[in-house]
Design an enzyme around this catalytic site. Sequence first.
Site, PDB file in Angstrom:
ATOM      1  N   ASP A  36      45.738  29.905  47.669  1.00  0.00           N
ATOM      2  CA  ASP A  36      44.844  30.623  46.752  1.00  0.00           C
ATOM      3  C   ASP A  36      43.453  30.031  46.975  1.00  0.00           C
ATOM      4  O   ASP A  36      43.310  28.942  47.548  1.00  0.00           O
ATOM      5  CB  ASP A  36      45.341  30.367  45.312  1.00  0.00           C
ATOM      6  CG  ASP A  36      44.313  30.713  44.268  1.00  0.00           C
ATOM      7  OD1 ASP A  36      43.819  31.847  44.298  1.00  0.00           O
ATOM      8  OD2 ASP A  36      43.995  29.845  43.442  1.00  0.00           O
TER       9      ASP A  36
ATOM     10  N   THR B  74      44.101  35.620  47.906  1.00  0.00           N
ATOM     11  CA  THR B  74      43.209  35.448  46.760  1.00  0.00           C
ATOM     12  C   THR B  74      42.868  36.781  46.110  1.00  0.00           C
ATOM     13  O   THR B  74      43.009  37.843  46.719  1.00  0.00           O
ATOM     14  CB  THR B  74      41.887  34.776  47.197  1.00  0.00           C
ATOM     15  OG1 THR B  74      40.993  34.692  46.081  1.00  0.00           O
ATOM     16  CG2 THR B  74      41.200  35.566  48.308  1.00  0.00           C
ATOM     17  N   THR B  75      42.413  36.694  44.857  1.00  0.00           N
ATOM     18  CA  THR B  75      41.939  37.861  44.114  1.00  0.00           C
ATOM     19  C   THR B  75      40.456  38.110  44.374  1.00  0.00           C
ATOM     20  O   THR B  75      39.953  39.211  44.140  1.00  0.00           O
ATOM     21  CB  THR B  75      42.139  37.581  42.602  1.00  0.00           C
ATOM     22  OG1 THR B  75      43.508  37.295  42.367  1.00  0.00           O
ATOM     23  CG2 THR B  75      41.721  38.745  41.755  1.00  0.00           C
ATOM     24  N   THR B  76      39.755  37.095  44.858  1.00  0.00           N
ATOM     25  CA  THR B  76      38.296  37.230  44.965  1.00  0.00           C
ATOM     26  C   THR B  76      37.896  38.044  46.195  1.00  0.00           C
ATOM     27  O   THR B  76      38.732  38.497  46.973  1.00  0.00           O
ATOM     28  CB  THR B  76      37.611  35.845  44.949  1.00  0.00           C
ATOM     29  OG1 THR B  76      36.227  36.016  44.657  1.00  0.00           O
ATOM     30  CG2 THR B  76      37.771  35.117  46.262  1.00  0.00           C
TER      31      THR B  76
ATOM     32  N   GLY C 188      40.539  39.102  38.693  1.00  0.00           N
ATOM     33  CA  GLY C 188      39.575  40.042  39.263  1.00  0.00           C
ATOM     34  C   GLY C 188      38.329  40.159  38.401  1.00  0.00           C
ATOM     35  O   GLY C 188      38.441  40.489  37.206  1.00  0.00           O
TER      36      GLY C 188
ATOM     37  N   ASP D 121      40.180  30.464  44.416  1.00  0.00           N
ATOM     38  CA  ASP D 121      39.481  29.991  43.212  1.00  0.00           C
ATOM     39  C   ASP D 121      40.364  29.095  42.349  1.00  0.00           C
ATOM     40  O   ASP D 121      41.421  29.502  41.905  1.00  0.00           O
ATOM     41  CB  ASP D 121      38.978  31.190  42.415  1.00  0.00           C
ATOM     42  CG  ASP D 121      37.868  31.905  43.152  1.00  0.00           C
ATOM     43  OD1 ASP D 121      38.019  33.109  43.432  1.00  0.00           O
ATOM     44  OD2 ASP D 121      36.864  31.242  43.487  1.00  0.00           O
TER      45      ASP D 121
ATOM     46  N   LYS E  56      35.868  42.398  38.437  1.00  0.00           N
ATOM     47  CA  LYS E  56      35.599  43.751  37.917  1.00  0.00           C
ATOM     48  C   LYS E  56      36.503  44.048  36.724  1.00  0.00           C
ATOM     49  O   LYS E  56      36.057  44.542  35.686  1.00  0.00           O
ATOM     50  CB  LYS E  56      35.831  44.794  39.005  1.00  0.00           C
ATOM     51  CG  LYS E  56      34.817  44.779  40.122  1.00  0.00           C
ATOM     52  CD  LYS E  56      35.107  45.904  41.105  1.00  0.00           C
ATOM     53  CE  LYS E  56      34.138  45.875  42.284  1.00  0.00           C
ATOM     54  NZ  LYS E  56      34.460  46.933  43.270  1.00  0.00           N
TER      55      LYS E  56
ATOM     56  N   ARG F  85      37.866  41.928  34.812  1.00  0.00           N
ATOM     57  CA  ARG F  85      37.488  41.049  33.704  1.00  0.00           C
ATOM     58  C   ARG F  85      36.302  41.636  32.928  1.00  0.00           C
ATOM     59  O   ARG F  85      36.272  41.615  31.701  1.00  0.00           O
ATOM     60  CB  ARG F  85      37.125  39.669  34.269  1.00  0.00           C
ATOM     61  CG  ARG F  85      37.216  38.523  33.328  1.00  0.00           C
ATOM     62  CD  ARG F  85      37.184  37.199  34.080  1.00  0.00           C
ATOM     63  NE  ARG F  85      38.289  37.097  35.005  1.00  0.00           N
ATOM     64  CZ  ARG F  85      38.221  36.521  36.200  1.00  0.00           C
ATOM     65  NH1 ARG F  85      37.105  36.001  36.640  1.00  0.00           N
ATOM     66  NH2 ARG F  85      39.281  36.468  36.979  1.00  0.00           N
TER      67      ARG F  85
ATOM     68  N   ARG G 179      28.430  43.588  41.578  1.00  0.00           N
ATOM     69  CA  ARG G 179      27.617  43.324  42.783  1.00  0.00           C
ATOM     70  C   ARG G 179      26.537  42.282  42.485  1.00  0.00           C
ATOM     71  O   ARG G 179      26.321  41.356  43.269  1.00  0.00           O
ATOM     72  CB  ARG G 179      26.974  44.633  43.294  1.00  0.00           C
ATOM     73  CG  ARG G 179      27.867  45.462  44.205  1.00  0.00           C
ATOM     74  CD  ARG G 179      27.082  46.536  44.950  1.00  0.00           C
ATOM     75  NE  ARG G 179      26.422  47.468  44.028  1.00  0.00           N
ATOM     76  CZ  ARG G 179      27.055  48.523  43.504  1.00  0.00           C
ATOM     77  NH1 ARG G 179      28.336  48.747  43.808  1.00  0.00           N
ATOM     78  NH2 ARG G 179      26.440  49.341  42.660  1.00  0.00           N
TER      79      ARG G 179
END
Length: 243
Positions: free
Chosen positions: A11, A123-125, A53, A13, A55, A57, A84
């Site tokens: 992972d 990862t989610t990022t 995530g 973050d 967005k 969040r 962005r």
Amino acid sequence: MFTTLKALIFDVDGTLADTESVHCAAFNLAFKELDLDWHWNEVLYTDLLKIAGGKERILYFWKMHDPDHMDNSRVGEMVDHIHRAKTRHYEQLVKRGELPLRSGVQDLIEQAYAAQLPMAIATTTTPENIEVLLGMNLGKDWRKYFVAVCDASSVKIKKPAPDVYLRALDLLGLNGAECMAFEDSENGFRAAALAGIPTIITPTKFTQHHQFDQALRVLPQLSDVADLATLQDWHRNMVPVPA
Ligand code: XBP
Ligand code: MG
């Protein structure tokens, strides 16, 4: 008959680096830039991290805390716009060079690379965030360490769904039991567990209260792992140690 450890899946973050304070600062800088009277303090952000995530969040927070100012026809466009800006601020903050890898991470990555043990990222990022964080810490050729990099652009459904880990397993050509995952959060742990991957947890202050039952190990830092042989031994014996 035991399964040999054939790959490590990391992972990003909270695991490779303790990034969430910087993510939180980037969200707040974006809110300020866009004249949104939102501010996420550490207590609120710790709770919002249950939503994987950035967005997702933002959308969750907006619906919960400011629903009267939500134009449903444009909410997706607005969330993308905010995210962005947040990603741009995150990149600028990371480029200050004050966000190192967590203790033991680089050493483990270098050991696995030297031993030709394949590694992947799940990862989610965003790709941009991975690029700036690992570029700053592992050099501009950071991708050489990883057989596969699976991120927010790789799958539609984010953690705790297993999709990003299943994508990594597919690209590695391995099954979950042949690998070991490294995570910091309950969402990440659940995603790896659903993909059948034994998982080492290194919580941060944002996730130390999360549930990690059945994790292979819960450790303060990866520097508590002496060497690859230790990981291979834990994997071979695959008996979770109570947290
Ligand atoms: C943790 C996340 C990410 C970050 C913010 O990702 O849930 O959303 O908090 O990054 P990981 P984005 O799976 O690496 O722990 O704003 O790019 O989502
Ligand atoms: Mg994480």
